[in-house]
Design an enzyme around this catalytic site. Sequence first.
Site, PDB file in Angstrom:
ATOM      1  N   GLU A  10     110.741  88.140  32.971  1.00  0.00           N
ATOM      2  CA  GLU A  10     110.862  88.662  31.611  1.00  0.00           C
ATOM      3  C   GLU A  10     109.864  88.134  30.585  1.00  0.00           C
ATOM      4  OE1 GLU A  10     114.929  88.404  30.290  1.00  0.00           O
ATOM      5  OE2 GLU A  10     115.574  89.957  31.699  1.00  0.00           O
ATOM      6  N   GLU A  28     116.778  93.499  37.835  1.00  0.00           N
ATOM      7  CA  GLU A  28     117.968  93.113  37.061  1.00  0.00           C
ATOM      8  C   GLU A  28     118.578  94.339  36.404  1.00  0.00           C
ATOM      9  OE1 GLU A  28     118.309  90.155  34.039  1.00  0.00           O
ATOM     10  OE2 GLU A  28     117.170  88.661  35.154  1.00  0.00           O
TER      11      GLU A  28
END
Length: 390
Positions: A186, A298
């Site tokens: 991320e 995710e």
Amino acid sequence: MFLTKQLRFTLQSTSFVVVLAACVGATILYAGVNESGGEFGVFGSPGTGLPGEFGVTYDFIAESTVDTFVDTNQINFFRVTFLMERMCPLATGLGSTFNETYFSEYEDAINYITVTKGAYALIDPHNYMVRRIFYSDPSSQPNSGSIIGDTTDPSAATTEQFQEFWTELATRFVDNPNVVFGINNEPHDMATSLILQNDQAAINGIRSTGATQLILAPGNGFTGGHSWTQVTGANDDPSSEWLNQIVDPLNNTAIDIHEYLDEDFSGSHDTCTQPGPTNLAALTTWLQENNLKAIVSEFGGSNDPTCLEMVPELINYLSENDVYIGWSAWAAGPFWGTNSPCCGPEVGSLEPGQLDEEGGPNGYTTVWQAVIQPNINLSDLKRSGVSSLS
């Protein structure tokens, strides 16, 4: 996924059949879960947690959990988190010098998944790239720290050090065909051009070792699929303007995507309001136009009726579009206890065998049951061999 979310379990009996599967005729090759725990023990506690104590401060997997997922649920893919600050001691900084104790503990987990069980392990430095601390305490991740490759910050790790790190790590797994290399978790709030630079450095380092396995490259904006073609952060360029410039001599790099379905895409709310197909449409077109593949490493949802509808819809969408080759749900992990990793206060972890806060038996949450299709065929999932887009 932010680890500051304090969520609770509402769990059902482990007698339920699996929750994570691919549909008949699906293009999905990898289907599984995140194993979160190797990054535990430093957040919110300045001055503590590094290097930490295995089995007390942090842990990677419970082998019995992996057994359940592989043998009973028949999934084949585990994203296993770790901290770069633990892998590379603060005293030496990011690079090729490892904490051999921490690496050995991590290697044991990866080998159990890949060698003992024959599944795939996605290596996940859970460091956000954009906000990592290499020379001070990382307790406030992901909201502070030095950006990898930021030449204006004298405390920042360099892109060259990042490449050294990945060269060393890939060297240690070069002969394990069931390892997938995830460059970083991320990235956000940095120049998208710098993310490309760091991604490319990691790819160059990995390939320099002779490693041929699949690599996953993240973009900006927490690598969100919904924002792939949008400006993110402080007017940072869309990921779509830069990530198609990645060069892999083996053409075996896919795009790493995260996608939550709540109002702000954070995975912190129990109501799903963002339909996956709609929000991934622009990304899907971009992948098609650039002849690229992606894995949604995710995603998550709660037991709310909105999520019971939208999470299966997301899984079906991925299966129906051949630019997507895999997914992994957030999250299992041996240290979640009565906390939940995402999606509201009454959701539950995907970790079997623990107790809920009332001491009752846990299991898979309702939303994962809804993912199962009437006719499931797991034969399309890869079971062994070098991970490859070919």
